[in-house]
Scaffold this motif. Structure first.
Motif, PDB file in Angstrom:
ATOM      1  N   ASN A 383     -22.395 -53.163  43.649  1.00 42.28           N
ATOM      2  CA  ASN A 383     -23.007 -53.634  45.279  1.00 42.28           C
ATOM      3  C   ASN A 383     -24.635 -53.659  44.755  1.00 42.28           C
ATOM      4  O   ASN A 383     -25.235 -53.156  46.076  1.00 42.28           O
ATOM      5  N   ILE A 384     -24.909 -53.861  43.724  1.00 42.46           N
ATOM      6  CA  ILE A 384     -26.623 -53.805  43.090  1.00 42.46           C
ATOM      7  C   ILE A 384     -26.902 -54.772  44.173  1.00 42.46           C
ATOM      8  O   ILE A 384     -26.588 -56.540  43.816  1.00 42.46           O
ATOM      9  N   ASP A 385     -27.640 -54.938  44.916  1.00 37.49           N
ATOM     10  CA  ASP A 385     -29.106 -56.038  45.591  1.00 37.49           C
ATOM     11  C   ASP A 385     -29.698 -56.872  44.713  1.00 37.49           C
ATOM     12  O   ASP A 385     -30.780 -56.138  45.045  1.00 37.49           O
ATOM     13  N   TRP A 386     -29.874 -57.561  44.070  1.00 33.13           N
ATOM     14  CA  TRP A 386     -30.622 -57.653  42.934  1.00 33.13           C
ATOM     15  C   TRP A 386     -32.212 -58.860  43.592  1.00 33.13           C
ATOM     16  O   TRP A 386     -33.019 -58.529  43.572  1.00 33.13           O
ATOM     17  N   ASP A 387     -31.783 -59.004  45.069  1.00 29.32           N
ATOM     18  CA  ASP A 387     -32.639 -59.666  45.198  1.00 29.32           C
ATOM     19  C   ASP A 387     -33.691 -58.897  45.557  1.00 29.32           C
ATOM     20  O   ASP A 387     -35.389 -58.163  45.521  1.00 29.32           O
ATOM     21  N   LYS A 388     -33.020 -57.858  46.240  1.00 32.92           N
ATOM     22  CA  LYS A 388     -34.109 -56.506  46.434  1.00 32.92           C
ATOM     23  C   LYS A 388     -34.378 -55.596  45.305  1.00 32.92           C
ATOM     24  O   LYS A 388     -35.685 -54.806  45.206  1.00 32.92           O
ATOM     25  N   GLU A 389     -34.043 -55.512  44.763  1.00 27.81           N
ATOM     26  CA  GLU A 389     -33.921 -54.582  43.104  1.00 27.81           C
ATOM     27  C   GLU A 389     -34.737 -54.971  41.529  1.00 27.81           C
ATOM     28  O   GLU A 389     -35.412 -54.879  40.236  1.00 27.81           O
ATOM     29  N   LYS A 390     -34.719 -56.222  42.103  1.00 27.70           N
ATOM     30  CA  LYS A 390     -34.935 -57.026  40.545  1.00 27.70           C
ATOM     31  C   LYS A 390     -36.666 -57.183  40.171  1.00 27.70           C
ATOM     32  O   LYS A 390     -37.156 -56.821  38.774  1.00 27.70           O
ATOM     33  N   ASN A 391     -37.551 -56.472  40.855  1.00 31.95           N
ATOM     34  CA  ASN A 391     -39.098 -56.166  40.311  1.00 31.95           C
ATOM     35  C   ASN A 391     -39.129 -55.197  40.209  1.00 31.95           C
ATOM     36  O   ASN A 391     -39.853 -54.795  39.417  1.00 31.95           O
ATOM     37  N   LEU A 392     -38.483 -54.029  41.064  1.00 30.37           N
ATOM     38  CA  LEU A 392     -38.674 -52.557  40.726  1.00 30.37           C
ATOM     39  C   LEU A 392     -37.854 -52.377  39.372  1.00 30.37           C
ATOM     40  O   LEU A 392     -38.438 -51.023  38.717  1.00 30.37           O
TER      41      LEU A 392
END
Length: 505
Positions: A383-392
């Motif tokens: 359930n990883i939200d890559w749009d949210k997590e990718k830059n972090l």
């Protein structure tokens, strides 16, 4: 001869099959949805920097050489291959560094330097795993189309070596005392997208292959492999169409008779080879009403590999680190569990870094280099939200490589950059669930139990690539192409004998 063959997808498996078939006089036509050939085995350029999109290791170069030989060519006329030594640098969680080598004496010395008392286990590993490799690879080269194929002598001989009851990590425990040393011989399970604590023990042959035959780089990037194959196909009269997305297979009476493109164009053939990602093809290229075995529900229930998070960095500096580098998490087992079981982003991930400028000066402008970073991560069943997590996540990864890999102040030198997340693999490259290593390689998805090279759902249809037998990884995908083309040619000859006999009657 009924010799028209359409191949859906210009990845390494489809190109291997096309190379072999076109040389045998088949009329090969390939339709590729992207504007480049090679699929994940391609090279792309950003402002003068060249990057491998996916694979960066070539093992068993003799398999690739044999493809070109079977096509009446010499591989060196198309591709320049260079061995990488040491194989790679391993950086452990405590900061220790280990430099595995294909040179036996050097490897024994390196083991004794870091893991005293384990070099004899290495010698035993090389001796016993050679026997296992010879038996298992003979088995993997066979086709498994019907249940009785499991009674082939190659399959029967392989049974004691597959590792049905032993994991890869268990097998390495027979040779080495230290867990960190075992990890150096088990991380190759990432090529299969599996945990070494779950991967069948038979796959210890992968690390044996590295140490026995070496790790090689393709000068100019791994896209030169698929470009070379494409050139051979075109020299032998085949045709490759880019920007030509296949909408669906044309099926009549359980027989595939061609393909329909997205623009509505229909192309007919005696035989069709699917080189698209297996699960994507089942869900998108075949209408639901035709399928019995690989329905959407059954496809979803299959076990899939992990995915990868990618950073491709063009930097204004040449760093003094080896060609291949692996940073292990401090708790590697926990990292692997987070990827495959918990399906969460690790706070302490393991990371692969390619610094190919030390081997190949052609991939970047003078005084500059390319840094390729791959992080194994959960596939898109998470359930990883890559749009949210990718830059972090990018910041976390850059922090780690700057601290541990010898890439001090890397951010300061970045001139160009590309990022690929599991979501991008699925959305842009049509990789089901972003599982870049395709179907898992558990016992229930091997040999006859893996999708067949001669597709069981329809006549005159074949599969090739990492999602079919014998599995993922470039050498096995090349073998997949050979197996598939051999089956197609064998069946074509049978059809011709039948047609000739019918015409006489």
């Amino acid at each position: 001869m009924n010799n028209k063959v359409i191949i859906v997808g210009a990845g390494p498996g489809g190109l291997t099959a096309g190379t072999l078939l076109s040389h045998q006089g088949y009329d090969v036509e390939i339709f590729e949805k992207q504007n480049f050939i090679g699929g994940r085995t391609s090279t792309f350029e950003l402002d003068g920097y060249k990057f491998d999109l996916g694979p960066t290791f070539l093992m068993m170069k003799d398999v690739l050489e044999d493809v070109f030989k079977k096509a009446g060519r010499k591989v060196e006329d198309y591709i320049q291959i260079k061995e990488v030594e040491p194989l790679y640098r391993i950086i452990y969680g405590d900061g220790r560094e280990f430099y595995p080598s294909r040179k036996r004496d050097k490897m024994s010395q390196e083991i004794e330097r870091l893991f005293p008392g384990n070099s004899e286990g290495y010698n035993s590993f090389m001796k016993k795993e050679k026997k296992k490799f010879d038996i298992l690879f003979d088995c993997l080269k066979e086709s498994f189309i019907k249940p009785t194929d499991l009674l082939k002598k190659e399959a029967i001989k392989s049974i004691p070596y597959i590792g049905i009851k032993q994991s890869l990590f268990d097998v390495l425990g027979k040779y080495f005392k230290e867990d960190d040393l075992k990890m150096a011989f088990t991380f190759q399970a990432k090529y299969l997208g599996m945990s070494p604590w779950e991967c069948p023990g038979g796959y210890s042959i992968i690390s044996y292959i590295e140490h026995a035959t070496g790790v090689h780089h393709i000068m100019g990037g791994f896209g030169e492999i698929t470009k070379g194959m494409a050139k051979v196909i075109e020299e032998d009269g085949g045709r490759i169409h880019l920007n030509s997305s296949v909408k669906e297979l044309i099926i009549e009476n359980k027989k595939v008779i061609g393909v329909e493109l997205e623009d509505g164009t229909r192309n007919y053939s005696e035989n069709t080879i699917l080189n698209a990602d297996f699960a994507y093809a089942m869900n998108n290229l075949i209408k639901d009403k035709y399928k019995k075995k690989y329905t959407r529900e059954k496809v979803a229930k299959q076990k899939y590999s992990c995915s990868t998070y990618m950073l491709y960095l063009g930097v204004d500096k040449v760093f003094d680190i080896p060609h291949n580098n692996i940073i292990f998490a401090k708790d590697y087992k926990n990292n692997v569990d987070e990827i495959g079981t918990s399906k969460i982003l690790s706070e302490d991930p393991s990371i692969y870094i390619q610094n190919s400028i030390v081997t190949d000066k052609s991939i970047a402008p003078e005084g500059k280099s390319t840094i390729y970073i791959l992080v194994p991560v959960p596939n898109n069943t998470s359930n990883i939200d890559w749009d949210k997590e990718k830059n972090l996540f990018r910041e976390k990864i850059l922090d780690i490589v700057e601290e541990k890999a010898g890439l001090q102040e890397l951010r300061k030198y970045i001139e160009v950059e590309r990022m690929i997340t599991p979501k991008d693999w699925e959305d842009d490259m049509s990789v089901y669930k972003g599982a870049v290593f395709n179907l898992g390689h558990n016992i229930g998805q091997m040999l006859y139990f893996r999708p067949h090279n001669q597709f069981e759902e329809f006549d005159n249809c074949y599969l090739v690539g990492g999602g079919t037998h014998p599995g993922s990884g470039l050498p096995t995908i090349f073998e997949s192409g050979r197996i598939t083309s051999d089956l197609l040619m064998k069946n074509s000859k049978k059809d011709n004998r039948y047609l000739q006999k019918a015409s006489i009657l």
